[in-house]
Design a protein around this motif. Structure first.
Motif, PDB file in Angstrom:
ATOM      1  N   MET A  78      -7.183  14.936  18.682  1.00 38.16           N
ATOM      2  CA  MET A  78      -6.125  15.632  19.403  1.00 38.16           C
ATOM      3  C   MET A  78      -4.939  14.685  19.523  1.00 38.16           C
ATOM      4  SD  MET A  78      -6.247  17.503  23.101  1.00 38.16           S
ATOM      5  CE  MET A  78      -6.329  16.129  24.187  1.00 38.16           C
ATOM      6  N   SER A  79      -3.761  15.168  19.254  1.00 37.56           N
ATOM      7  CA  SER A  79      -2.566  14.348  19.386  1.00 37.56           C
ATOM      8  C   SER A  79      -2.284  14.116  20.866  1.00 37.56           C
ATOM      9  CB  SER A  79      -1.378  15.032  18.705  1.00 37.56           C
ATOM     10  OG  SER A  79      -1.103  16.248  19.347  1.00 37.56           O
ATOM     11  N   GLU A  80      -1.715  12.949  21.143  1.00 33.09           N
ATOM     12  CA  GLU A  80      -1.408  12.601  22.523  1.00 33.09           C
ATOM     13  C   GLU A  80      -0.198  13.383  23.013  1.00 33.09           C
ATOM     14  OE1 GLU A  80      -3.143  10.582  24.647  1.00 33.09           O
ATOM     15  OE2 GLU A  80      -4.616  10.621  23.043  1.00 33.09           O
ATOM     16  N   LYS A  81      -0.332  13.973  24.177  1.00 31.55           N
ATOM     17  CA  LYS A  81       0.765  14.702  24.809  1.00 31.55           C
ATOM     18  C   LYS A  81       1.134  13.977  26.095  1.00 31.55           C
ATOM     19  CE  LYS A  81       0.449  19.431  23.318  1.00 31.55           C
ATOM     20  NZ  LYS A  81       0.463  20.811  23.769  1.00 31.55           N
ATOM     21  N   ALA A  82       2.318  14.242  26.538  1.00 34.48           N
ATOM     22  CA  ALA A  82       2.754  13.661  27.802  1.00 34.48           C
ATOM     23  C   ALA A  82       1.887  14.207  28.933  1.00 34.48           C
ATOM     24  CB  ALA A  82       4.214  14.011  28.061  1.00 34.48           C
ATOM     25  N   GLN A  83       1.668  13.367  29.929  1.00 36.21           N
ATOM     26  CA  GLN A  83       0.900  13.823  31.080  1.00 36.21           C
ATOM     27  C   GLN A  83       1.645  14.983  31.715  1.00 36.21           C
ATOM     28  OE1 GLN A  83      -0.001  10.800  33.920  1.00 36.21           O
ATOM     29  NE2 GLN A  83      -1.161  12.177  35.219  1.00 36.21           N
ATOM     30  N   GLY A  84       0.919  16.046  32.022  1.00 37.83           N
ATOM     31  CA  GLY A  84       1.535  17.224  32.618  1.00 37.83           C
ATOM     32  C   GLY A  84       1.961  18.264  31.597  1.00 37.83           C
ATOM     33  N   ALA A  85       1.823  17.957  30.306  1.00 40.12           N
ATOM     34  CA  ALA A  85       2.187  18.931  29.269  1.00 40.12           C
ATOM     35  C   ALA A  85       1.151  20.044  29.229  1.00 40.12           C
ATOM     36  CB  ALA A  85       2.265  18.246  27.909  1.00 40.12           C
ATOM     37  N   PHE A  86       1.585  21.221  28.851  1.00 42.58           N
ATOM     38  CA  PHE A  86       0.671  22.339  28.717  1.00 42.58           C
ATOM     39  C   PHE A  86      -0.214  22.116  27.493  1.00 42.58           C
ATOM     40  CE2 PHE A  86       3.350  25.827  30.982  1.00 42.58           C
ATOM     41  CZ  PHE A  86       3.545  24.982  32.051  1.00 42.58           C
TER      42      PHE A  86
ATOM     43  N   SER B  12      -7.106  25.467  21.986  1.00 40.35           N
ATOM     44  CA  SER B  12      -7.828  24.577  21.072  1.00 40.35           C
ATOM     45  C   SER B  12      -7.805  23.134  21.581  1.00 40.35           C
ATOM     46  CB  SER B  12      -7.275  24.670  19.655  1.00 40.35           C
ATOM     47  OG  SER B  12      -5.929  24.275  19.624  1.00 40.35           O
ATOM     48  N   GLU B  13      -6.690  22.704  22.151  1.00 37.22           N
ATOM     49  CA  GLU B  13      -6.600  21.346  22.686  1.00 37.22           C
ATOM     50  C   GLU B  13      -7.518  21.166  23.895  1.00 37.22           C
ATOM     51  OE1 GLU B  13      -1.991  20.285  21.485  1.00 37.22           O
ATOM     52  OE2 GLU B  13      -2.386  21.383  23.337  1.00 37.22           O
ATOM     53  N   LEU B  14      -7.551  22.154  24.779  1.00 36.94           N
ATOM     54  CA  LEU B  14      -8.418  22.058  25.950  1.00 36.94           C
ATOM     55  C   LEU B  14      -9.882  22.128  25.544  1.00 36.94           C
ATOM     56  CD1 LEU B  14      -8.791  21.759  28.974  1.00 36.94           C
ATOM     57  CD2 LEU B  14      -8.507  24.238  29.189  1.00 36.94           C
ATOM     58  N   ALA B  15     -10.210  23.010  24.613  1.00 35.75           N
ATOM     59  CA  ALA B  15     -11.591  23.131  24.143  1.00 35.75           C
ATOM     60  C   ALA B  15     -12.053  21.804  23.542  1.00 35.75           C
ATOM     61  CB  ALA B  15     -11.709  24.260  23.124  1.00 35.75           C
ATOM     62  N   GLU B  16     -11.196  21.166  22.764  1.00 31.75           N
ATOM     63  CA  GLU B  16     -11.539  19.881  22.162  1.00 31.75           C
ATOM     64  C   GLU B  16     -11.714  18.817  23.238  1.00 31.75           C
ATOM     65  OE1 GLU B  16      -9.447  16.519  19.365  1.00 31.75           O
ATOM     66  OE2 GLU B  16      -8.996  18.613  18.922  1.00 31.75           O
ATOM     67  N   ALA B  17     -10.828  18.799  24.218  1.00 29.43           N
ATOM     68  CA  ALA B  17     -10.907  17.802  25.290  1.00 29.43           C
ATOM     69  C   ALA B  17     -12.200  17.941  26.096  1.00 29.43           C
ATOM     70  CB  ALA B  17      -9.697  17.928  26.210  1.00 29.43           C
ATOM     71  N   LEU B  18     -12.657  19.179  26.283  1.00 34.12           N
ATOM     72  CA  LEU B  18     -13.881  19.422  27.055  1.00 34.12           C
ATOM     73  C   LEU B  18     -15.133  19.389  26.195  1.00 34.12           C
ATOM     74  CD1 LEU B  18     -12.705  22.310  29.413  1.00 34.12           C
ATOM     75  CD2 LEU B  18     -12.995  19.897  29.983  1.00 34.12           C
ATOM     76  N   GLY B  19     -14.950  19.431  24.878  1.00 34.32           N
ATOM     77  CA  GLY B  19     -16.106  19.473  23.988  1.00 34.32           C
ATOM     78  C   GLY B  19     -16.806  20.819  24.015  1.00 34.32           C
TER      79      GLY B  19
ATOM     80  N   ARG C 293      -2.455  31.203  24.522  1.00 33.73           N
ATOM     81  CA  ARG C 293      -2.701  30.655  25.855  1.00 33.73           C
ATOM     82  C   ARG C 293      -2.137  29.250  25.978  1.00 33.73           C
ATOM     83  NH1 ARG C 293      -6.880  33.977  24.606  1.00 33.73           N
ATOM     84  NH2 ARG C 293      -7.937  35.059  26.302  1.00 33.73           N
ATOM     85  N   TYR C 294      -1.539  28.979  27.127  1.00 30.92           N
ATOM     86  CA  TYR C 294      -1.063  27.639  27.460  1.00 30.92           C
ATOM     87  C   TYR C 294      -1.603  27.281  28.832  1.00 30.92           C
ATOM     88  CZ  TYR C 294       2.058  27.960  23.504  1.00 30.92           C
ATOM     89  OH  TYR C 294       2.553  28.082  22.244  1.00 30.92           O
ATOM     90  N   TYR C 295      -2.428  26.243  28.872  1.00 32.98           N
ATOM     91  CA  TYR C 295      -3.059  25.814  30.112  1.00 32.98           C
ATOM     92  C   TYR C 295      -2.179  24.779  30.806  1.00 32.98           C
ATOM     93  CZ  TYR C 295      -7.265  28.187  28.568  1.00 32.98           C
ATOM     94  OH  TYR C 295      -8.152  29.137  28.170  1.00 32.98           O
ATOM     95  N   ARG C 296      -1.782  25.089  32.043  1.00 30.35           N
ATOM     96  CA  ARG C 296      -0.994  24.185  32.867  1.00 30.35           C
ATOM     97  C   ARG C 296      -1.899  23.052  33.369  1.00 30.35           C
ATOM     98  NH1 ARG C 296       0.804  29.726  35.104  1.00 30.35           N
ATOM     99  NH2 ARG C 296      -1.416  29.720  35.509  1.00 30.35           N
TER     100      ARG C 296
END
Length: 121
Positions: free
Chosen positions: A1-9, A13-20, A46-49
């Motif tokens: 997963m590419s690094e995003k700024a803290q607080g970025a939506f 797919s990014e959240l699923a990867e982060a949670l496994g 979907r965009y997760y805040r």
């Protein structure tokens, strides 16, 4: 997963990867936990805040690490009672305790053993 700024939506797919977890689990959680409501843009993307990400991590921890059921987590979230921070905390009435609670004495013994080993090193 590419690094995003803290607080970025995050996308699903990014959240699923982060949670496994698979993406369909996150979509299922949205149907079971009304508190989990990501923004949906054109095309239902979907965009997760940051608050959604925190909640998804909490749900994941309660379900997959602490042994709560979907109903148990729903009850915790609907009552807005802070979730137990450790498996030793007692669960609210009607919510099953963690099935791993019987391991606590052994884990404490191991922690003491490791701390002694580190101190002797």
């Amino acid at each position: 997963m590419s690094e995003k700024a803290q607080g970025a939506f995050l996308t699903i797919s990014e959240l699923a990867e982060a949670l496994g977890l698979p993406q369909h689990i996150l979509r299922y959680w949205e149907t079971r936990f009304p508190q989990l409501r990501p923004l949906q843009r054109a095309g239902k993307r979907r965009y997760y805040r940051p608050d959604d990400v925190t909640l998804a991590k909490k749900i994941d921890r309660l379900l997959n690490q602490e042994g709560y059921t979907i109903k148990g987590v729903q009850k915790l979230l609907s009552e807005r009672v802070p979730a137990p921070a450790t498996p030793t905390a007692s669960a609210p009435s009607g919510v099953p305790a963690s099935p791993r609670a019987d391991l606590l004495p052994e884990l404490k013994r191991l922690r003491t053993h490791l701390a002694d080993a580190l101190a002797a090193a």
